[in-house]
Scaffold this active site. Sequence first.
Site, PDB file in Angstrom:
ATOM      1  N   TYR A 106     -41.950 121.712  29.557  1.00 33.71           N
ATOM      2  CA  TYR A 106     -41.926 123.161  28.680  1.00 33.71           C
ATOM      3  C   TYR A 106     -42.924 124.339  29.333  1.00 33.71           C
ATOM      4  O   TYR A 106     -43.653 123.661  29.712  1.00 33.71           O
ATOM      5  CB  TYR A 106     -41.663 122.578  26.981  1.00 33.71           C
ATOM      6  CG  TYR A 106     -41.248 121.497  27.123  1.00 33.71           C
ATOM      7  CD1 TYR A 106     -39.291 121.899  27.170  1.00 33.71           C
ATOM      8  CD2 TYR A 106     -41.102 120.206  26.402  1.00 33.71           C
ATOM      9  CE1 TYR A 106     -38.415 121.621  26.040  1.00 33.71           C
ATOM     10  CE2 TYR A 106     -39.924 119.129  26.542  1.00 33.71           C
ATOM     11  CZ  TYR A 106     -38.372 120.331  25.875  1.00 33.71           C
ATOM     12  OH  TYR A 106     -37.532 119.015  25.620  1.00 33.71           O
ATOM     13  N   TYR A 145     -39.735 113.183  30.052  1.00 32.84           N
ATOM     14  CA  TYR A 145     -40.788 113.414  29.947  1.00 32.84           C
ATOM     15  C   TYR A 145     -42.005 112.146  29.184  1.00 32.84           C
ATOM     16  O   TYR A 145     -40.914 112.004  28.175  1.00 32.84           O
ATOM     17  CB  TYR A 145     -41.371 114.939  29.178  1.00 32.84           C
ATOM     18  CG  TYR A 145     -40.758 115.670  28.637  1.00 32.84           C
ATOM     19  CD1 TYR A 145     -41.190 114.801  27.524  1.00 32.84           C
ATOM     20  CD2 TYR A 145     -39.647 116.314  29.194  1.00 32.84           C
ATOM     21  CE1 TYR A 145     -40.099 115.129  25.796  1.00 32.84           C
ATOM     22  CE2 TYR A 145     -39.353 116.218  27.370  1.00 32.84           C
ATOM     23  CZ  TYR A 145     -39.716 115.850  25.873  1.00 32.84           C
ATOM     24  OH  TYR A 145     -38.688 116.602  24.999  1.00 32.84           O
ATOM     25  N   ARG A 155     -38.823 110.666  26.937  1.00 32.09           N
ATOM     26  CA  ARG A 155     -37.754 110.797  27.132  1.00 32.09           C
ATOM     27  C   ARG A 155     -37.127 110.807  27.999  1.00 32.09           C
ATOM     28  O   ARG A 155     -36.994 111.187  29.368  1.00 32.09           O
ATOM     29  CB  ARG A 155     -38.035 112.311  26.519  1.00 32.09           C
ATOM     30  CG  ARG A 155     -38.965 112.366  24.949  1.00 32.09           C
ATOM     31  CD  ARG A 155     -38.205 112.247  24.058  1.00 32.09           C
ATOM     32  NE  ARG A 155     -37.180 111.786  23.351  1.00 32.09           N
ATOM     33  CZ  ARG A 155     -35.506 112.749  23.259  1.00 32.09           C
ATOM     34  NH1 ARG A 155     -36.317 113.854  23.353  1.00 32.09           N
ATOM     35  NH2 ARG A 155     -34.257 112.297  23.376  1.00 32.09           N
ATOM     36  N   HIS A 158     -32.593 115.194  28.595  1.00 25.75           N
ATOM     37  CA  HIS A 158     -31.622 116.277  28.052  1.00 25.75           C
ATOM     38  C   HIS A 158     -32.174 117.602  27.843  1.00 25.75           C
ATOM     39  O   HIS A 158     -33.607 117.899  28.418  1.00 25.75           O
ATOM     40  CB  HIS A 158     -32.857 115.333  26.739  1.00 25.75           C
ATOM     41  CG  HIS A 158     -33.484 115.587  26.088  1.00 25.75           C
ATOM     42  ND1 HIS A 158     -35.092 114.826  26.236  1.00 25.75           N
ATOM     43  CD2 HIS A 158     -34.550 116.643  25.605  1.00 25.75           C
ATOM     44  CE1 HIS A 158     -36.011 115.421  26.017  1.00 25.75           C
ATOM     45  NE2 HIS A 158     -35.980 116.440  25.295  1.00 25.75           N
ATOM     46  N   HIS A 160     -31.465 120.343  24.941  1.00 22.16           N
ATOM     47  CA  HIS A 160     -31.605 120.622  23.219  1.00 22.16           C
ATOM     48  C   HIS A 160     -30.408 121.705  23.468  1.00 22.16           C
ATOM     49  O   HIS A 160     -30.722 123.036  23.661  1.00 22.16           O
ATOM     50  CB  HIS A 160     -32.833 121.383  22.460  1.00 22.16           C
ATOM     51  CG  HIS A 160     -34.055 120.684  23.111  1.00 22.16           C
ATOM     52  ND1 HIS A 160     -34.564 119.348  22.196  1.00 22.16           N
ATOM     53  CD2 HIS A 160     -34.529 119.706  23.780  1.00 22.16           C
ATOM     54  CE1 HIS A 160     -35.457 118.442  21.813  1.00 22.16           C
ATOM     55  NE2 HIS A 160     -36.018 119.132  23.346  1.00 22.16           N
TER      56      HIS A 160
HETATM   57 FE   LIG Z   1     -36.775 118.198  24.623  1.00 16.81          FE
END
Ligand SMILES: [Fe+2]
Length: 234
Positions: A106, A145, A155, A158, A160
């Site tokens: 991110y 990640y 995770r 995905h 959000h």
């Molecule tokens: Fe996330």
Amino acid sequence: MINAPVSKRDWSAHPPLLYPGYTSTVLRAPTKPLIPLAHGLAETSGPVFGHDSLGPLDHDLTRNGMRNGEPLGERIVVTGRVLDEDGRPVRNTLIEIWQANAAGRYVHKVDQHEAPLDPNFLGAGRCVTDENGVYKFHTIKPGAYPWRNHFNAWRPNHIHFSLFGNTIASRLVTQMYFPGDPLLALDPIYLSAPEGARERLISRFSLDVTEPNFCLGYVFDIVLRGRGETPFEG
Ligand SMILES: [Fe+2]
């Protein structure tokens, strides 16, 4: 401003506030029973967004962060309908998305995953649903990640989503997943949504939505309340 009644949330579709496998819920879940409050104007009304509130590239994450080239990774298009509890389209509602880049990183100072940032990918976008409740984003498929929930925790891929709906009380924050991801069966956030409802969080691959010679297409419909309601993020 729209003023609309909102029915009670169906908790059989949503993750419990305390789900020990998802360790941060242990710290943040309320320890006493919730006290229900009657909805006032602040809950039954909401902001109205128009298409003119948006920038021309807000819906296109493959271009809205470009600095010196195209972002790396697999281009995808994600589209779907936003529906209310009676199956009616939710028009002109703001949808915001945020996600990791193709490497699973991110653009956020808290993210310390040792994967490369992409100088041409911001990982955030927004759009407003049209007259039929339809939204559409072009983006890059997010990478998996690691996170610190438990040893060797990863995770699944995905995106959000945040949706406003017609009222503040119908605001939904959730995550969209991809079909066939082997990490889903191991992910406490995905698994915290009840069986029978969590499957609504998985998008569907669609050759009809796929754009020839450009990107793969996924469909993710979102139901804000009622039967078939999309689970909230835990
Ligand atoms: Fe996330």
